[in-house]
Write a protein that holds these residues in place. Structure first.
Motif: not given
Length: 259
Positions: A37-52
């Motif tokens: 499935r497609g994914q919407l990834l939401h986060g608080v309060p920190g920062v996320m880094t996504v790599r492909t």
């Protein structure tokens, strides 16, 4: 709250849109994986880094990243992060980005995500529960894209140079320095970089500096320290770049990260 949804549950879920939540500690890294499935990834309060394999995306606090179906990706948490994920069946992703994109989460979307995570996996398709999910999908398609992607070139030599820069970004490095290091003329390098990365060297360089700065800001480092480390002549020059790129100054980002 629906939490810790496993891959088998995603594969067997019968609803077109499902949501779940998880909590992660600082510096936690989710190994490369993908979803049908497609994914919407939401986060608080920190920062996320996504790599492909195609690039990297930095996700500020309270914003989200859209990851299309079947895209292998890893996620790293900078600070403690409470995530909410919305998974969309491939038959319902029309109108959504075909590539990974960082999206600006509206107040309405924030409320819809929170409500969706509280629903069971087999929520009712009619009535309030079905209406929440239908409105969530509609609002998802309307979210604006934030300029927080950092594409990587396919060319191995240029890719190695980009990775080295990302490890120690310096805003004052010039096109001529990069061209010389790769044995190219300025004109050839400029065309080659744009063809490989899809944006100009100057734009990529700004994005790389911003990419490096956001996690440090989220961890509470001083703007002056970060600006000078990145090679900016002054904190004001860094702030100008930051504001032009994101539309608000680092001080506002710091407030959001601390919330």
């Amino acid at each position: 709250m629906v939490r810790n949804v496993r891959g088998t549950e995603l594969d067997t879920a019968i609803r077109p849109i499902i949501a779940s939540g998880n909590d992660y500690p600082h510096d936690y890294e989710i190994a490369p994986h993908h979803h049908a499935r497609g994914q919407l990834l939401h986060g608080v309060p920190g920062v996320m880094t996504v790599r492909t394999e195609h690039g990297a995306w930095v996700v500020p606090p309270d914003q989200a990243v859209w990851i299309p179906p079947h895209i292998e990706h890893s996620v790293r948490m900078m600070g403690e992060v409470e995530t909410s994920c919305v998974f969309v069946d491939p038959n319902h992703v029309a109108g959504l980005p075909e590539k990974c994109q960082v999206l600006s989460v509206s107040p309405l979307m924030r409320c819809l995500i929170q409500a969706a995570v509280d629903l069971p996996l087999d929520y009712a398709l009619t009535g309030r529960e079905g209406e929440i999910m239908a409105l969530l999908l509609s609002e998802l398609r309307a979210l604006p894209v934030l300029p927080l992607s950092l594409p990587f070139p396919a060319d191995p030599r240029l890719g190695e140079r980009c990775q080295a820069f990302l490890a120690r970004p310096l805003a004052h490095q010039t096109i001529d320095e990069w061209a010389d290091s790769l044995g190219m003329s300025r004109r050839t390098f400029t065309r080659h970089f744009k063809r490989e990365c899809g944006l100009s060297f100057a734009a990529w360089q700004r994005q790389a500096c911003l990419f490096a700065a956001l996690p440090r800001l989220a961890e509470g480092e001083a703007v002056t320290t970060i600006a000078l480390d990145l090679g900016y002549d002054s904190p004001a020059a860094f702030t100008t770049m930051f504001r032009k790129t994101l539309g608000f100054p680092p001080s506002r980002y710091l407030t959001a990260a601390a919330a």
